[in-house]
Design a protein around this motif. Sequence first.
Motif, short mmCIF file in Angstrom:
data_model
loop_
_atom_site.label_atom_id
_atom_site.label_comp_id
_atom_site.label_asym_id
_atom_site.label_seq_id
_atom_site.Cartn_x
_atom_site.Cartn_y
_atom_site.Cartn_z
N SER A 40 0.81 -1.22 0.00
CA SER A 40 0.00 0.00 0.00
C SER A 40 0.85 1.26 0.00
CB SER A 40 -0.95 0.00 1.20
OG SER A 40 -0.22 -0.07 2.43
N ASP A 41 2.11 1.15 0.39
CA ASP A 41 3.04 2.29 0.40
C ASP A 41 4.44 1.72 0.51
OD1 ASP A 41 4.38 4.69 0.68
OD2 ASP A 41 3.51 5.20 2.64
N ARG A 43 7.82 1.99 1.77
CA ARG A 43 8.61 2.72 2.75
C ARG A 43 10.04 2.18 2.77
NH1 ARG A 43 6.06 6.44 6.58
NH2 ARG A 43 4.06 6.88 5.59
N SER A 48 8.47 7.24 2.78
CA SER A 48 7.74 6.80 1.60
C SER A 48 8.50 7.13 0.32
CB SER A 48 6.36 7.46 1.53
OG SER A 48 5.68 7.06 0.36
N ASP A 51 5.18 8.12 -2.72
CA ASP A 51 4.26 9.22 -2.45
C ASP A 51 3.03 8.74 -1.69
OD1 ASP A 51 4.21 12.00 -2.66
OD2 ASP A 51 2.76 11.95 -4.30
N GLU A 52 3.25 7.75 -0.80
CA GLU A 52 2.20 7.15 0.03
C GLU A 52 1.12 6.48 -0.81
OE1 GLU A 52 0.85 9.96 2.98
OE2 GLU A 52 2.68 9.65 4.15
N ASN A 53 1.50 6.01 -2.00
CA ASN A 53 0.57 5.30 -2.87
C ASN A 53 1.03 3.85 -3.08
OD1 ASN A 53 -1.22 7.51 -3.48
ND2 ASN A 53 0.41 8.37 -4.77
N ASP A 244 6.99 3.75 11.32
CA ASP A 244 7.09 5.13 11.79
C ASP A 244 8.56 5.53 11.90
OD1 ASP A 244 6.31 7.61 12.66
OD2 ASP A 244 5.29 6.91 14.48
N ARG A 261 3.61 14.55 0.66
CA ARG A 261 2.84 13.87 -0.38
C ARG A 261 2.43 14.86 -1.46
NH1 ARG A 261 -2.43 9.86 0.36
NH2 ARG A 261 -2.49 9.21 -1.82
N ILE A 269 6.12 12.63 4.75
CA ILE A 269 6.06 11.29 4.19
C ILE A 269 6.85 10.30 5.06
CG2 ILE A 269 5.59 11.91 1.80
CD1 ILE A 269 8.62 11.72 1.29
N LYS A 273 2.24 5.10 9.85
CA LYS A 273 1.21 4.65 8.93
C LYS A 273 1.09 3.13 8.98
CE LYS A 273 -0.35 5.16 4.12
NZ LYS A 273 -0.02 5.70 2.78
N LEU A 275 0.60 -0.22 6.97
CA LEU A 275 0.83 -0.71 5.62
C LEU A 275 0.22 -2.08 5.45
CD1 LEU A 275 4.65 0.11 5.27
CD2 LEU A 275 2.70 1.64 4.91
#
Length: 282
Positions: A40-41, A43, A48, A51-53, A244, A261, A269, A273, A275
């Motif tokens: 999902s991201d 890292r 990231s 871009d957190e996508n 994190d 982002r 970024i 989060k 994932l």
Amino acid sequence: MRFSTILFGSLALAAAPPAFAQDTAPPKDVTVSGSVGLVSDYRFRGVSQSDENLAVQGGITIAHKSGVYIGTWGSNLAGWGTFGGANMELDLIAGYKLPVGGGTLDVGATWYMYPSGFDNTDFIEPYAKLSGTAGPVALTAGVAYAPKQQALGPWYSNGTSAANGVYDRVNAKDSNLYLWGDVSSGIPDTGLTVKAHVGYSNGNKGLGPFATSVSPTGEYFDWLVGADYVIPGTPLTLGVAYVDTDISKAESAYLQPSFSRGQDGVGSIANGKVLASLTAAF
């Protein structure tokens, strides 16, 4: 996450029941293994690169029974992580594994490439990892040190210079140190493996070519806790993890607008989060 491969391989070997001599096949001279998956991201050390996508990732390793191996790994990139290339990271890996005591020492190097980008965005990073087990727990400690290279140098002193395309130190070089530790353990009869990771980065405080950095604020910690579930009867593994860093918004303010982002200068970024991942091994 690339650091998980050796952890779970070690755990699987440790958990496997002993076989009788007549049932044990001789080891192959060469083995090929790999995986492909969705995350999902993406890292990298807590920051990231997509871009957190969503990111599509995959790799393959060819290993000789002597302990020598070569491999490659790739992922799509976006935003901060593009390094001026074709929005793709392609790693070339080579190393050697040997038994040490009751564990395994793995020494090698990774060449980080960004296809279609400029040569000064690529860099090499030698590493050493020591893996072993303590009962049902798999442990890994590692160090990676990238010597001085242009890709790691502080070409821009801040995000404003980068946004204006004005180099503060053309052709600057710097080095980067990364220390990490991983732990994982399988939960019997569940298909679940719990895992944790902590890392420490120390490198240039500034932005390299194309306004990126392996150690964005000079030095910081990253960590991860999560679990993986092997779907019975399939080569698929579902993963979930919380990642994190200790990079605060104030510490990374000078990196903006790059360190956000969409590069909009808002947020970070490297924030905490959850994932999710789906991986198929072969």
